[in-house]
Motif scaffolding. Structure first.
Motif, short mmCIF file in Angstrom:
data_model
loop_
_atom_site.label_atom_id
_atom_site.label_comp_id
_atom_site.label_asym_id
_atom_site.label_seq_id
_atom_site.Cartn_x
_atom_site.Cartn_y
_atom_site.Cartn_z
N ALA A 1 36.07 44.28 32.66
CA ALA A 1 36.95 44.88 33.29
C ALA A 1 38.24 44.95 33.05
CB ALA A 1 36.93 43.97 34.76
N ILE A 2 38.93 46.31 32.90
CA ILE A 2 39.91 46.53 32.50
C ILE A 2 41.03 46.73 33.82
CG2 ILE A 2 41.58 48.34 31.49
CD1 ILE A 2 39.78 47.22 29.43
N ILE A 3 41.90 45.84 34.02
CA ILE A 3 42.66 45.49 35.23
C ILE A 3 44.09 45.87 35.11
CG2 ILE A 3 43.50 43.56 36.82
CD1 ILE A 3 40.81 42.25 35.65
N ASN A 4 44.55 46.77 35.91
CA ASN A 4 46.09 47.17 36.34
C ASN A 4 46.93 45.91 36.77
OD1 ASN A 4 48.52 48.18 36.87
ND2 ASN A 4 47.65 49.71 37.80
N LEU A 5 47.35 45.23 35.93
CA LEU A 5 48.27 44.00 36.49
C LEU A 5 49.50 44.37 37.43
CD1 LEU A 5 47.20 41.20 35.94
CD2 LEU A 5 48.95 41.03 34.00
N ASP A 6 49.67 45.74 37.25
CA ASP A 6 50.80 46.11 38.23
C ASP A 6 50.75 46.46 39.62
OD1 ASP A 6 52.53 45.67 36.09
OD2 ASP A 6 52.51 47.67 35.41
N ASP A 7 49.32 46.27 39.53
CA ASP A 7 48.63 46.81 41.08
C ASP A 7 47.89 45.55 41.82
OD1 ASP A 7 46.89 47.72 43.26
OD2 ASP A 7 47.14 49.61 42.78
N GLU A 8 48.83 45.06 42.75
CA GLU A 8 48.44 43.78 43.12
C GLU A 8 46.95 43.75 43.75
OE1 GLU A 8 50.68 41.87 46.26
OE2 GLU A 8 52.39 42.23 45.00
N ARG A 9 46.64 44.98 44.49
CA ARG A 9 45.27 44.94 44.82
C ARG A 9 44.19 44.93 43.88
NH1 ARG A 9 44.55 45.90 50.45
NH2 ARG A 9 46.32 46.06 51.57
N VAL A 10 44.60 45.47 42.95
CA VAL A 10 43.52 45.59 41.70
C VAL A 10 43.56 44.21 41.14
CG1 VAL A 10 42.94 46.70 39.47
CG2 VAL A 10 43.79 47.99 41.29
N ALA A 11 44.53 43.73 40.79
CA ALA A 11 44.48 42.36 40.20
C ALA A 11 44.01 41.36 40.93
CB ALA A 11 46.23 41.92 40.12
N GLN A 12 43.89 41.62 42.32
CA GLN A 12 43.14 40.63 43.10
C GLN A 12 41.82 40.48 43.18
OE1 GLN A 12 45.16 40.24 46.77
NE2 GLN A 12 47.13 39.30 46.13
N LEU A 13 41.06 41.72 42.80
CA LEU A 13 39.56 42.00 42.81
C LEU A 13 38.78 41.08 42.19
CD1 LEU A 13 39.73 45.86 42.73
CD2 LEU A 13 39.12 44.55 44.67
N PRO A 14 37.91 40.65 42.84
CA PRO A 14 36.84 39.52 41.94
C PRO A 14 36.01 40.44 41.16
CG PRO A 14 36.09 40.20 44.33
CD PRO A 14 37.34 40.65 44.32
N VAL A 15 35.69 39.76 40.12
CA VAL A 15 34.86 40.25 38.95
C VAL A 15 33.75 39.76 38.84
CG1 VAL A 15 35.10 40.52 36.57
CG2 VAL A 15 37.10 41.17 37.84
N ALA A 16 32.64 40.18 38.48
CA ALA A 16 31.32 39.61 38.46
C ALA A 16 31.37 38.58 37.14
CB ALA A 16 30.21 40.84 38.12
N ASN A 17 30.50 37.71 37.68
CA ASN A 17 30.38 36.50 36.52
C ASN A 17 29.89 37.09 35.14
OD1 ASN A 17 30.77 34.32 38.17
ND2 ASN A 17 28.57 34.03 38.55
N GLY A 18 30.64 36.35 34.28
CA GLY A 18 29.97 36.73 32.81
C GLY A 18 30.93 38.03 32.33
N VAL A 19 31.86 38.55 33.17
CA VAL A 19 32.62 39.82 32.74
C VAL A 19 34.02 39.31 32.31
CG1 VAL A 19 33.85 41.82 33.60
CG2 VAL A 19 31.16 41.23 34.41
N LYS A 20 34.37 39.75 31.16
CA LYS A 20 35.73 39.75 30.57
C LYS A 20 36.76 40.39 31.28
CE LYS A 20 37.06 40.28 25.71
NZ LYS A 20 36.49 40.99 24.56
#
Ligand code: ATP
Ligand code: MG
Length: 454
Positions: free
Chosen positions: A215-234
């Motif tokens: 999962a490529i995550i935008n750390l400057d977007d609080e809502r994106v940064a808080q999203l859960p990511v499936a198990n086993g996903v980097k």
């Protein structure tokens, strides 16, 4: 491609009448543009029902058809299914495994197409691959994109759009991405997604649906940064944030470009992105983070980004014969993208007036009035003249007046045709124009006129 019997098995369909197998050259949903020997999949839309065009599809070369109804007397075999749209997705999902390489899916409220083009520009230098054509990002467009996968393709970059909960979940199930990117979460499609929490949930279906991968995550977007990511996903992060794995620093905004430094854990490179809009640094970082995750070299990343060509209707800058500039961002609009477009207008150098020509932002539901008013306030901080197009002009004006703009700086029209006349009549030498509005407002027609006039 597959044979018809295999397709029938994939979609859980039954032959109408006698079972007749045949090899298929492809899949088409448009009876007017059949590839000879392809399967015709009739879809039901708001205005049209593809089932009315089965005969036309056959006349134009269809070798077989799917149908939700029992059909007799057609000269080609017909497989009956419960839901042709679902069947299209199922066929695409099976075909997707022809791809020998990574599949990167991109969603978000703004910047999907731009990030897709940036990433494809980087990856093209390394190997041939496939990218979503235009904006084919929904339950029809994504399957049609995947069905274009050929043996020679070594990667695919696809865009996923949504206007309803569950849609990205299904698109993810179909595409089985190895990398998922969510660019940001903002006010778009609020009408059907019910507020920002709904947008978060809808976009989050991509990270939640990944089966392994990254999962490529935008750390400057609080809502994106808080999203859960499936198990086993980097998780791999990007942004201006000091904790991001792929970081941008020292942004310098020019009228027609943005320069910045790209940092990874152990490397640093200067990049000049040849496109206006500081928000494009985030799109570039997202593309870079995905490419680096695929072990593409930083040299290829830099070259791909520096050779980026803006996508039509998004941040296209043109000089005007009058000495001014036209910033064409007419493709679409929502509060998030309109704010970034106004920032880009602010950065345009020159002596002339700054003119914001803003069409309605559609599909915002009950918050529409407030969001237009808030945008109007923003306009007052940036522009000398505001021209509104559509029925939300009142609220844009209200916001602009509240924030200090004067009534004589504001013009309101209902339709693009009037906007064309208005802009022509009040245009002054050196004016810098921003044109932005939702698709339905068709401000691209104004852009064509302005370009034709020079
Ligand atoms: P759509 O939902 O219409 O497919 P999209 O997500 O594909 O949109 P783009 O077409 O890449 O987005 O960009 C549309 C507009 O959004 C741009 O012209 C620009 O105004 C704005 N935009 C692009 N990227 C960003 C970003 N990262 N942050 C904020 N605004 C952006
Ligand atoms: Mg798009």
């Amino acid at each position: 491609m597959f044979d018809l019997e295999r397709i029938a098995r994939i979609v859980g369909g039954e032959f109408c009448g006698r079972k007749v197998n045949c090899e298929l050259t492809g899949v088409s949903t448009d009876s007017r543009n059949m590839v000879p020997g392809a399967l015709f999949v009739p879809l039901r839309g708001g205005r049209f029902d593809g089932h009315d065009y089965l005969s036309q599809a056959v006349k134009n070369g269809a070798a077989a058809c799917l149908s939700e109804e029992v059909v007799e007397g057609l000269n080609v075999p017909v497989v009956r299914v419960a839901d042709t749209l679902r069947a299209l997705g199922d066929i695409a999902a099976a075909h997707r495994f022809q791809l020998q390489g990574p599949l990167i899916a991109i969603t978000g409220s703004a910047g999907k197409t731009t990030t897709k083009e940036m990433l494809a520009g980087i990856l093209t230098q390394v190997a041939p691959g496939l990218k979503t054509y235009g904006n084919f990002n929904n339950l029809i467009g994504l399957p049609l994109t995947l069905l274009r996968i050929e043996k020679s393709h070594q990667w695919a970059v696809v865009e996923m759009g949504t206007s309803a909960l569950g849609e990205i979940e299904r698109l993810t199930e179909i595409a089985q991405p190895t990398i998922g990117v969510i660019t940001n979460i903002g006010e778009a499609h609020l009408e059907t997604l019910h507020g920002l929490d709904g947008v978060s949930r809808a976009k989050g279906e991509l990270y939640a649906g990944l089966k392994g991968g990254t999962a490529i995550i935008n750390l400057d977007d609080e809502r994106v940064a808080q999203l859960p990511v499936a198990n086993g996903v980097k998780k791999r992060t990007y942004g201006l944030n000091a904790r991001a794995d792929v970081r941008g620093e020292h942004r310098v905004v020019e009228p027609d470009a943005v320069s910045f430094e790209l940092l990874t854990a152990d490397q640093r490179r200067s990049i000049r992105l040849p496109v206006p809009g500081v928000h494009n640094v985030h799109n570039a970082l997202a593309a870079a983070a995905a490419a680096l995750e695929l072990d593409v070299s930083l040299e290829h990343v830099v070259r791909g980004l520096e050779e980026f060509v803006p996508v039509q209707g998004r941040m296209n800058l043109f000089p005007l014969a009058s000495g001014g500039m036209l910033l064409d961002d007419s493709y679409n609009s929502n509060p998030l993208s309109a704010r970034s477009a106004l920032d880009a207008l602010k950065a345009l150098k020159g002596q002339g007036r700054k003119v914001a020509i803003l069409g309605d932002m559609l599909e915002l539901g009950e918050d529409a009035q407030l969001l237009h008013q808030a945008l109007g306030e923003r306009v007052a901080q940036v522009a000398d003249v505001l021209i509104t197009v559509g029925r939300h002009g009142e609220q844009l004006e209200m916001g602009a007046l509240k924030a200090g703009m004067r009534k004589e700086q504001i013009y309101k029209v209902d339709h693009v045709a009037e906007a064309i006349e208005m802009v022509k009549s009040c245009h002054r030498t050196g004016d810098r124009l921003l044109v932005k509005g939702s698709r339905g407002v068709q401000l691209d027609r104004l852009v064509q006129e302005l370009k034709a006039a020079g």
